[in-house]
Design a protein around this motif. Structure first.
Motif, PDB file in Angstrom:
ATOM      1  N   UNK A 120       0.670  -1.143  -0.054  1.00  0.00           N
ATOM      2  CA  UNK A 120       0.035   0.108   0.015  1.00  0.00           C
ATOM      3  C   UNK A 120       0.947   1.438  -0.103  1.00  0.00           C
ATOM      4  N   UNK A 121       2.245   1.129   0.640  1.00  0.00           N
ATOM      5  CA  UNK A 121       2.844   2.496   0.770  1.00  0.00           C
ATOM      6  C   UNK A 121       3.725   2.668  -0.357  1.00  0.00           C
ATOM      7  N   UNK A 122       4.158   1.433  -1.098  1.00  0.00           N
ATOM      8  CA  UNK A 122       5.244   1.585  -2.062  1.00  0.00           C
ATOM      9  C   UNK A 122       4.839   1.592  -3.366  1.00  0.00           C
ATOM     10  N   UNK A 123       3.501   1.305  -3.785  1.00  0.00           N
ATOM     11  CA  UNK A 123       3.083   1.180  -5.249  1.00  0.00           C
ATOM     12  C   UNK A 123       2.129   2.478  -5.194  1.00  0.00           C
ATOM     13  N   UNK A 124       2.129   2.871  -6.691  1.00  0.00           N
ATOM     14  CA  UNK A 124       1.379   4.007  -7.115  1.00  0.00           C
ATOM     15  C   UNK A 124       0.046   3.642  -7.688  1.00  0.00           C
ATOM     16  N   UNK A 125      -0.303   2.328  -7.763  1.00  0.00           N
ATOM     17  CA  UNK A 125      -1.346   1.480  -8.354  1.00  0.00           C
ATOM     18  C   UNK A 125      -1.031   0.173  -9.000  1.00  0.00           C
TER      19      UNK A 125
ATOM     20  N   UNK B 196       4.785 -11.808  -4.913  1.00  0.00           N
ATOM     21  CA  UNK B 196       4.672 -10.732  -3.944  1.00  0.00           C
ATOM     22  C   UNK B 196       6.582 -10.498  -3.797  1.00  0.00           C
ATOM     23  N   UNK B 197       7.262 -11.685  -3.579  1.00  0.00           N
ATOM     24  CA  UNK B 197       8.565 -11.734  -3.455  1.00  0.00           C
ATOM     25  C   UNK B 197       9.370 -10.913  -4.657  1.00  0.00           C
ATOM     26  N   UNK B 198       8.777 -11.246  -6.077  1.00  0.00           N
ATOM     27  CA  UNK B 198       9.276 -10.558  -6.974  1.00  0.00           C
ATOM     28  C   UNK B 198       9.033  -8.933  -7.300  1.00  0.00           C
ATOM     29  N   UNK B 199       7.891  -8.579  -6.873  1.00  0.00           N
ATOM     30  CA  UNK B 199       7.474  -7.301  -6.744  1.00  0.00           C
ATOM     31  C   UNK B 199       8.053  -6.591  -5.660  1.00  0.00           C
TER      32      UNK B 199
ATOM     33  N   UNK C  65      10.337  -2.942  -5.678  1.00  0.00           N
ATOM     34  CA  UNK C  65       9.854  -1.889  -5.096  1.00  0.00           C
ATOM     35  C   UNK C  65      10.282  -1.522  -3.847  1.00  0.00           C
ATOM     36  N   UNK C  66      10.745  -2.473  -2.893  1.00  0.00           N
ATOM     37  CA  UNK C  66      11.272  -2.534  -1.434  1.00  0.00           C
ATOM     38  C   UNK C  66      12.128  -3.641  -1.031  1.00  0.00           C
ATOM     39  N   UNK C  67      13.258  -3.692  -1.678  1.00  0.00           N
ATOM     40  CA  UNK C  67      13.881  -4.752  -1.577  1.00  0.00           C
ATOM     41  C   UNK C  67      14.431  -5.097  -0.195  1.00  0.00           C
ATOM     42  N   UNK C  68      14.576  -3.838   0.832  1.00  0.00           N
ATOM     43  CA  UNK C  68      14.772  -4.022   2.150  1.00  0.00           C
ATOM     44  C   UNK C  68      13.681  -4.642   3.032  1.00  0.00           C
ATOM     45  N   UNK C  69      12.607  -4.599   2.733  1.00  0.00           N
ATOM     46  CA  UNK C  69      11.343  -4.923   3.247  1.00  0.00           C
ATOM     47  C   UNK C  69      11.121  -6.423   3.427  1.00  0.00           C
ATOM     48  N   UNK C  70      10.746  -7.147   4.663  1.00  0.00           N
ATOM     49  CA  UNK C  70      10.766  -8.431   5.124  1.00  0.00           C
ATOM     50  C   UNK C  70       9.188  -8.706   4.577  1.00  0.00           C
ATOM     51  N   UNK C  71       8.873  -9.805   4.068  1.00  0.00           N
ATOM     52  CA  UNK C  71       7.468 -10.029   3.872  1.00  0.00           C
ATOM     53  C   UNK C  71       7.007 -11.335   4.780  1.00  0.00           C
ATOM     54  N   UNK C  72       7.754 -11.240   5.944  1.00  0.00           N
ATOM     55  CA  UNK C  72       7.450 -12.060   7.111  1.00  0.00           C
ATOM     56  C   UNK C  72       7.368 -13.732   6.484  1.00  0.00           C
ATOM     57  N   UNK C  73       6.445 -14.278   6.860  1.00  0.00           N
ATOM     58  CA  UNK C  73       6.192 -15.771   6.588  1.00  0.00           C
ATOM     59  C   UNK C  73       6.612 -16.179   4.910  1.00  0.00           C
ATOM     60  N   UNK C  74       6.143 -15.410   4.191  1.00  0.00           N
ATOM     61  CA  UNK C  74       6.595 -15.561   2.798  1.00  0.00           C
ATOM     62  C   UNK C  74       7.963 -15.595   2.455  1.00  0.00           C
TER      63      UNK C  74
END
Length: 94
Positions: free
Chosen positions: A34-39, A75-78, A82-91
């Motif tokens: 929600x914070x990283x994408x423009x749409x 989600x990993x590929x996106x 868009x936010x390589x430093x971000x963790x996706x938690x369990x994913x």
């Protein structure tokens, strides 16, 4: 002025009736990023096309990647774009 946020496009085949699948991916990506994408834009296509891109970079192509992605893989590929430093938690586990 801040840099514009990346846009995701999902091309889906209308003949194959893949709109609902495309909408589900759209919702998942908007919820997660929600914070990283423009749409996330859905683009009706033909010829069995199902392709997801971030800007000009294709992150999934049904014909070359083989079928449809698991949502965690998409989600990993996106995220990697868009936010390589971000963790996706369990994913991210596995």
């Amino acid at each position: 002025m801040a840099a514009s946020k990346p846009l995701v496009t999902i091309h889906y085949c209308i003949d194959c009736r893949w709109l609902l699948r495309a909408q589900w991916y759209q919702g998942e990506l908007l919820q997660t990023f929600a914070e990283e994408l423009g749409g996330v834009t859905l683009i009706p296509s033909r010829g069995g096309m199902f392709r997801v891109a971030v800007g000009e970079v294709t992150v999934w192509n049904r014909k070359t990647d083989g079928g449809f992605p698991e949502i965690t893989e998409l989600k990993r590929r996106v995220r990697d774009l868009v936010a390589p430093e971000r963790s996706l938690g369990h994913a991210d586990r596995g």
